[in-house]
Write an enzyme that holds these catalytic residues in place. Structure first.
Site, PDB file in Angstrom:
ATOM      1  N   ARG A  96      -5.890   0.910   6.712  1.00  0.00           N
ATOM      2  CA  ARG A  96      -6.266   1.527   7.977  1.00  0.00           C
ATOM      3  C   ARG A  96      -7.544   2.307   7.754  1.00  0.00           C
ATOM      4  NH1 ARG A  96      -2.886   6.270   9.975  1.00  0.00           N
ATOM      5  NH2 ARG A  96      -4.066   6.895  11.795  1.00  0.00           N
ATOM      6  N   SER A 160      -1.663   5.755  -1.584  1.00  0.00           N
ATOM      7  CA  SER A 160      -0.255   6.185  -1.651  1.00  0.00           C
ATOM      8  C   SER A 160       0.480   5.652  -2.868  1.00  0.00           C
ATOM      9  CB  SER A 160       0.434   5.773  -0.366  1.00  0.00           C
ATOM     10  OG  SER A 160      -0.300   6.275   0.712  1.00  0.00           O
ATOM     11  N   ASP A 213      -0.188  10.034   0.681  1.00  0.00           N
ATOM     12  CA  ASP A 213       0.201  10.021   2.111  1.00  0.00           C
ATOM     13  C   ASP A 213       1.110  11.193   2.488  1.00  0.00           C
ATOM     14  OD1 ASP A 213       2.216   8.873   0.569  1.00  0.00           O
ATOM     15  OD2 ASP A 213       2.528   7.137   1.857  1.00  0.00           O
TER      16      ASP A 213
HETATM   17  C1  BGC Z   1       4.394   6.112  -4.087  1.00  0.00           C
HETATM   18  C2  BGC Z   1       4.021   7.448  -3.481  1.00  0.00           C
HETATM   19  C3  BGC Z   1       3.951   7.345  -1.980  1.00  0.00           C
HETATM   20  C4  BGC Z   1       5.227   6.744  -1.436  1.00  0.00           C
HETATM   21  C5  BGC Z   1       5.223   6.601   0.080  1.00  0.00           C
HETATM   22  C6  BGC Z   1       5.623   5.545  -3.404  1.00  0.00           C
HETATM   23  O1  BGC Z   1       5.868   4.252  -3.862  1.00  0.00           O
HETATM   24  O2  BGC Z   1       4.649   6.248  -5.467  1.00  0.00           O
HETATM   25  O3  BGC Z   1       2.795   7.906  -4.002  1.00  0.00           O
HETATM   26  O4  BGC Z   1       3.743   8.623  -1.445  1.00  0.00           O
HETATM   27  O5  BGC Z   1       5.432   5.471  -1.997  1.00  0.00           O
HETATM   28  O6  BGC Z   1       4.205   5.784   0.520  1.00  0.00           O
END
Ligand code: BGC
Length: 473
Positions: A96, A160, A213
């Site tokens: 995005r 993320s 995120d």
């Molecule tokens: C990641 C995190 C992320 C979460 C939600 C997980 O797999 O390790 O960094 O915040 O997913 O997206």
């Protein structure tokens, strides 16, 4: 449909299974599954205890399983911030790209575009992925014809995945999760690699911040509501971030003037030592076949990427025992990941007398030649078992943060939540609150509010880029 199934369920009482019309063997199999997937209140308590213990370990030392990563985000937004920033979000199905105009007074305008990340890109070379991101940003900027493109644009990069940050925009990727598995990325700096792609394409964009995120979700919500103390994602993956007192982050060695900092917990890695989570053979099978076996097992029990696969494993188990679909599977059902979590949602909200939507999912989408009402009822029960367990385990994470931060005696506080499981999975938030009530009493509902927050990766990342460029993160 049998009476026990037509109840509007928020939890599954194992006694209910006695009313099921199936054969003794079918009843017995469901009861056994019910027991394996049950999270009693006592079990919840022991999970919360282990959770707070692992949080503490993560705050004390580097390299702990629950990594408790300092985010370098210290200031709470006031809502009065202004300026134009870019934000991108990589981590789920789409990339995005957003242009965010912070207008002050908690007001904001966002223009955005989504670009599908080709599956091959998720497992290809990281450099190619970064080039794809830079091309998408370039396309976006051309499309929205931004006037300010003559100046260098500051960008918040919502990435993320677990990144061990050294500064707000520099750090090393610790591991991939959620089906991503690019080469040339682990141990490397995703901020620097993306900056390199912008440089190669002569784009005047500066990666001002790498933002998880959860941190973005927290900051986006805090921009409008200062009581926000936590950001949580219950989506393709799961994780949480919250404001922690600097004094408690004992592994922090640098000088800092701020009293608190947002900590990205990376809670998906909770209990990798398998001390308390009640993993079943279905969870083990999923874990073994995932791109990151042995890690992020908490995430694999509660997030959208995985729930459907657990149900698929259970379904095939019953087929093999000749207790479902007359012992017949289908090529589609035999395919890994074919049972999506969205199918579970459709089945769970199906209250029609003949479970017609369930029949559609099983026969038309998954290609089972024919199903009886009893088959459909059994599959619906499997979905409920997995969905309820996910909500109760999710509550354990929230309860651990509440306990650690000693939130109960305080005024009401808000957790900002984003993600498809929280938003769309039937009864998820209700079941989570039910578990919290078992742990903390009925009035916990007045203490913690879960607020759906959609714009973490846009607004949140932009607010953080703004704080960095104004020198007050
Ligand atoms: C990641 C995190 C992320 C979460 C939600 C997980 O797999 O390790 O960094 O915040 O997913 O997206």
């Amino acid at each position: 449909m049998s009476a026990w199934l037509s109840r509007k369920v928020s939890s599954l009482n194992l006694q209910e299974l006695n009313e099921f019309d199936g054969s003794q063997e079918q009843k017995q199999a469901l009861k056994e599954l019910g027991k394996e997937f049950e999270i009693t209140t006592d079990k919840l308590r022991s999970i919360v205890k282990q959770f707070t213990f692992e949080m503490q370990k993560g705050l004390e030392r580097h390299g702990a399983k629950v990594a408790m990563i300092p985010s370098f985000v210290t200031g709470k937004p006031t809502g009065m911030e202004s300026g134009t920033y870019l934000a991108i979000d990589l981590g789920g199905t789409n990339l995005r790209v957003c242009k965010v105009d912070l207008l002050g007074n908690g007001k904001v305008e966002i223009q955005q575009q989504k670009y599908i990340v080709p599956e091959a890109m998720k497992v290809g070379e990281m450099r190619q992925l970064c080039d794809f991101i830079a091309d998408s940003v370039d396309m976006f900027l051309t499309e929205i014809d931004t006037d300010s493109y003559s100046e260098t644009l500051q960008l918040g990069f919502t990435f993320s995945f677990p990144v061990n940050l050294r500064t707000i925009n520099r750090g090393n990727l610790m591991q991939w999760t959620k089906g991503y598995c690019c080469t040339g990325a682990i141990g490397k700096d995703p901020g620097l690699m993306l900056q390199d792609s912008f440089r190669r394409k002569n784009m005047k964009v500066n990666v001002a911040a790498i933002v998880n995120d959860t941190v973005g979700t927290l900051m986006a919500h805090a921009y409008r509501d200062p009581t926000t103390f936590m950001g949580i994602i219950f989506g393709t993956g799961t994780n949480a971030a919250y404001f922690e007192k600097m004094d408690n982050i004992t592994k922090w060695e640098d000088d800092i003037t701020s009293d608190e900092m947002v900590v990205n917990m990376e809670w998906g890695a909770f209990d990798e030592e398998r001390r308390v989570l009640p993993m079943t053979i279905y969870d083990n099978r999923l874990d073994r076949e995932s791109i990151n076996p042995g890690t992020h097992i908490y995430e694999k029990m509660i997030s959208g990427m995985y729930l459907g696969e657990i149900v698929r494993n259970m379904t095939l188990g019953l087929v093999d025992q000749l207790l479902l679909f007359n012992g017949k599977s289908s090529p589609e059902l035999n395919k890994k990941w074919s049972f999506e979590t969205s199918h579970m949602s459709a089945i769970e909200i199906d209250t029609s007398s003949d479970l017609a939507d369930t029949q559609y999912v099983l026969e038309t989408v998954l290609g089972i030649p024919s199903t009886t009402l009893l088959d459909r009822e059994m599959v619906k029960t499997l979905c409920r078992l997995v969905g309820i367990r996910a909500a109760r385990l999710s509550a354990a994470g929230v309860a651990a943060v509440m306990t650690h931060c000693n939130l109960l005696p305080q005024d009401a506080c808000t957790a900002a939540v984003d993600g498809s499981v929280f938003e769309f999975y039937p009864h998820f938030s209700h079941n989570m609150m039910k578990a919290l009530k078992e742990l903390f009493g009925e009035d916990v509902e007045q203490k913690i509010k879960f607020s759906q927050s959609h714009d973490g990766s846009g607004l949140g990342a932009a607010v953080i880029a703004m704080q960095v460029s104004k020198g007050n993160s």
